[in-house]
Design a protein around this motif. Structure first.
Motif, mmCIF file in Angstrom:
data_model
loop_
_atom_site.group_PDB
_atom_site.id
_atom_site.type_symbol
_atom_site.label_atom_id
_atom_site.label_comp_id
_atom_site.label_asym_id
_atom_site.label_seq_id
_atom_site.Cartn_x
_atom_site.Cartn_y
_atom_site.Cartn_z
ATOM 1 N N GLY A 100 -13.768 -4.026 10.920
ATOM 2 C CA GLY A 100 -13.835 -5.254 10.142
ATOM 3 C C GLY A 100 -12.562 -5.530 9.379
ATOM 4 O O GLY A 100 -12.079 -6.639 9.365
ATOM 5 N N GLU A 101 -12.001 -4.513 8.720
ATOM 6 C CA GLU A 101 -10.733 -4.720 8.032
ATOM 7 C C GLU A 101 -9.616 -4.619 9.065
ATOM 8 O O GLU A 101 -9.759 -3.967 10.067
ATOM 9 N N ARG A 102 -8.514 -5.246 8.783
ATOM 10 C CA ARG A 102 -7.382 -5.190 9.717
ATOM 11 C C ARG A 102 -6.543 -3.956 9.498
ATOM 12 O O ARG A 102 -5.911 -3.469 10.421
ATOM 13 N N PHE A 103 -6.522 -3.447 8.272
ATOM 14 C CA PHE A 103 -5.742 -2.253 7.971
ATOM 15 C C PHE A 103 -6.224 -1.695 6.641
ATOM 16 O O PHE A 103 -6.992 -2.334 5.927
ATOM 17 N N SER A 104 -5.752 -0.497 6.323
ATOM 18 C CA SER A 104 -6.038 0.102 5.026
ATOM 19 C C SER A 104 -4.704 0.359 4.337
ATOM 20 O O SER A 104 -3.662 0.453 4.996
ATOM 21 N N VAL A 105 -4.726 0.460 3.034
ATOM 22 C CA VAL A 105 -3.525 0.725 2.249
ATOM 23 C C VAL A 105 -3.777 1.937 1.352
ATOM 24 O O VAL A 105 -4.906 2.393 1.201
ATOM 25 N N VAL A 106 -2.720 2.424 0.756
ATOM 26 C CA VAL A 106 -2.827 3.578 -0.133
ATOM 27 C C VAL A 106 -3.563 3.178 -1.400
ATOM 28 O O VAL A 106 -3.280 2.142 -2.005
ATOM 29 N N LYS A 118 11.141 10.260 -3.618
ATOM 30 C CA LYS A 118 11.992 9.073 -3.468
ATOM 31 C C LYS A 118 11.309 7.928 -2.727
ATOM 32 O O LYS A 118 11.859 6.844 -2.633
ATOM 33 N N SER A 119 10.102 8.193 -2.191
ATOM 34 C CA SER A 119 9.428 7.128 -1.438
ATOM 35 C C SER A 119 8.287 6.501 -2.229
ATOM 36 O O SER A 119 7.599 5.623 -1.716
ATOM 37 N N GLY A 120 8.089 6.947 -3.450
ATOM 38 C CA GLY A 120 7.109 6.314 -4.331
ATOM 39 C C GLY A 120 5.682 6.463 -3.876
ATOM 40 O O GLY A 120 5.299 7.451 -3.272
ATOM 41 N N ARG A 121 4.889 5.454 -4.157
ATOM 42 C CA ARG A 121 3.451 5.492 -3.897
ATOM 43 C C ARG A 121 3.069 4.827 -2.580
ATOM 44 O O ARG A 121 1.922 4.535 -2.342
ATOM 45 N N TRP A 122 4.035 4.550 -1.734
ATOM 46 C CA TRP A 122 3.830 3.973 -0.414
ATOM 47 C C TRP A 122 3.197 2.586 -0.478
ATOM 48 O O TRP A 122 2.385 2.209 0.367
ATOM 49 N N GLU A 123 3.614 1.809 -1.472
ATOM 50 C CA GLU A 123 3.130 0.435 -1.572
ATOM 51 C C GLU A 123 3.546 -0.343 -0.326
ATOM 52 O O GLU A 123 4.671 -0.241 0.122
ATOM 53 N N GLY A 124 2.637 -1.116 0.195
ATOM 54 C CA GLY A 124 2.939 -1.973 1.339
ATOM 55 C C GLY A 124 2.763 -1.331 2.699
ATOM 56 O O GLY A 124 2.850 -2.013 3.713
ATOM 57 N N VAL A 125 2.513 -0.016 2.770
ATOM 58 C CA VAL A 125 2.300 0.622 4.074
ATOM 59 C C VAL A 125 0.909 0.242 4.572
ATOM 60 O O VAL A 125 -0.079 0.355 3.846
ATOM 61 N N ARG A 144 -4.214 9.276 -0.830
ATOM 62 C CA ARG A 144 -5.495 8.808 -0.291
ATOM 63 C C ARG A 144 -5.391 7.316 -0.002
ATOM 64 O O ARG A 144 -4.735 6.586 -0.727
ATOM 65 N N LEU A 145 -6.103 6.895 1.030
ATOM 66 C CA LEU A 145 -6.194 5.472 1.309
ATOM 67 C C LEU A 145 -7.186 4.835 0.337
ATOM 68 O O LEU A 145 -7.897 5.524 -0.382
ATOM 69 N N SER A 146 -7.252 3.526 0.347
ATOM 70 C CA SER A 146 -8.135 2.806 -0.575
ATOM 71 C C SER A 146 -9.610 3.142 -0.368
ATOM 72 O O SER A 146 -10.405 3.023 -1.286
ATOM 73 N N ASP A 147 -9.982 3.607 0.836
ATOM 74 C CA ASP A 147 -11.374 4.010 1.076
ATOM 75 C C ASP A 147 -11.583 5.500 0.811
ATOM 76 O O ASP A 147 -12.584 6.067 1.210
ATOM 77 N N GLN A 148 -10.609 6.143 0.161
ATOM 78 C CA GLN A 148 -10.622 7.561 -0.220
ATOM 79 C C GLN A 148 -10.328 8.520 0.931
ATOM 80 O O GLN A 148 -10.419 9.734 0.772
ATOM 81 N N THR A 149 -9.962 8.022 2.108
ATOM 82 C CA THR A 149 -9.567 8.895 3.213
ATOM 83 C C THR A 149 -8.275 9.615 2.845
ATOM 84 O O THR A 149 -7.273 8.958 2.527
ATOM 85 N N PRO A 150 -8.257 10.956 2.867
ATOM 86 C CA PRO A 150 -7.006 11.675 2.621
ATOM 87 C C PRO A 150 -6.010 11.376 3.740
ATOM 88 O O PRO A 150 -6.334 11.518 4.914
ATOM 89 N N ILE A 151 -4.790 10.958 3.378
ATOM 90 C CA ILE A 151 -3.790 10.631 4.396
ATOM 91 C C ILE A 151 -2.625 11.624 4.375
ATOM 92 O O ILE A 151 -1.962 11.834 5.372
ATOM 93 N N LEU A 152 -2.376 12.264 3.231
ATOM 94 C CA LEU A 152 -1.374 13.329 3.141
ATOM 95 C C LEU A 152 -1.992 14.473 2.359
ATOM 96 O O LEU A 152 -2.390 14.304 1.199
ATOM 97 N N SER A 173 -0.076 3.471 14.845
ATOM 98 C CA SER A 173 -1.208 3.728 13.947
ATOM 99 C C SER A 173 -0.950 3.259 12.524
ATOM 100 O O SER A 173 -1.852 3.254 11.699
ATOM 101 N N ASN A 174 0.282 2.910 12.239
ATOM 102 C CA ASN A 174 0.666 2.409 10.918
ATOM 103 C C ASN A 174 2.028 1.751 11.054
ATOM 104 O O ASN A 174 2.688 1.876 12.085
ATOM 105 N N ASP A 175 2.460 1.061 10.006
ATOM 106 C CA ASP A 175 3.797 0.458 10.049
ATOM 107 C C ASP A 175 4.798 1.221 9.192
ATOM 108 O O ASP A 175 5.888 0.737 8.916
ATOM 109 N N PHE A 176 4.447 2.428 8.786
ATOM 110 C CA PHE A 176 5.288 3.254 7.920
ATOM 111 C C PHE A 176 6.715 3.422 8.452
ATOM 112 O O PHE A 176 7.686 3.199 7.717
#
Length: 193
Positions: A100-106, A118-125, A144-152, A173-176
């Motif tokens: 349903g969602e197109r993507f998830s964010v941090v 030096k890469s901060g909080r990954w805003e915009g990924v 963690r992603l916004s749905d609480q999925t651990p990503i790192l 899988s991402n635009d990082f």
């Protein structure tokens, strides 16, 4: 063997770093049985379906003895029950565009961690796919992603450490890798490992 983009992006990020001191030596997972991980500053497993038992044992010994490992887990890795060496269970992989969602964010990030220095909080990924892992009590969730999925996730094993990036290092899988903050993330992670 199908992942040609991840080595390309990681190599380009390391070359773009101010003090590029690393050289990548790609090896197909099925050809890694006789590879000695102690020859390397750190090892990256990029969305591998399987790792030969001989190499997995050598890699586990390498990490316990002080070596470092970065695991990027995508759709191929999600087919396994556990992440190699890290030994954390995989519950599923999730395509955000199919849910349903197109993507998830941090949603949360620890900017004090050396990989994020030096890469901060990954805003915009934008994350289009993530592997859902269930980190154990000895693992630390860094992002963690916004749905609480651990990503790192990081876990110390013996004298060494394993970092799990629960997505891929390509631009599928991402635009990082397409964002400027990918270079400092790769550089800082390489130095940390």
């Amino acid at each position: 063997a199908r992942d040609t983009r991840s080595p390309l992006y990681v190599k380009a990020a390391l070359a773009a770093a101010t003090e590029a001191a690393f050289q990548i030596e790609p090896v197909l997972s099925e050809q890694s049985g006789n590879v000695d991980p102690t020859r390397f500053a750190f090892v990256v497993l990029s969305d591998v379906t399987s790792v030969p038992a001989q190499f997995q044992e050598a890699l586990a010994k390498y990490v316990r003895s002080g070596g470092s490992l970065l695991v990027a887990a995508g759709p191929a890795a999600a087919r396994q029950r556990k992440i190699p060496v890290l030994d954390e269970p995989v519950s599923e992989g999730r395509y955000f565009s199919r849910a349903g969602e197109r993507f998830s964010v941090v949603g949360e990030a620890d900017p004090a961690h050396p990989s994020l220095k030096k890469s901060g909080r990954w805003e915009g990924v934008k994350f289009y796919y993530a592997v859902k892992v269930q980190p154990g009590p000895q693992a630390k969730v860094i992002v963690r992603l916004s749905d609480q999925t651990p990503i790192l996730v990081e876990k110390k094993i013996g004298e060494g450490r394993v970092l799990l990036f629960a997505s891929t290092l390509d631009n599928i899988s991402n635009d990082f890798p397409l964002l400027p903050l990918f270079v400092p993330f790769i550089e800082q992670t390489a130095r940390y490992l």
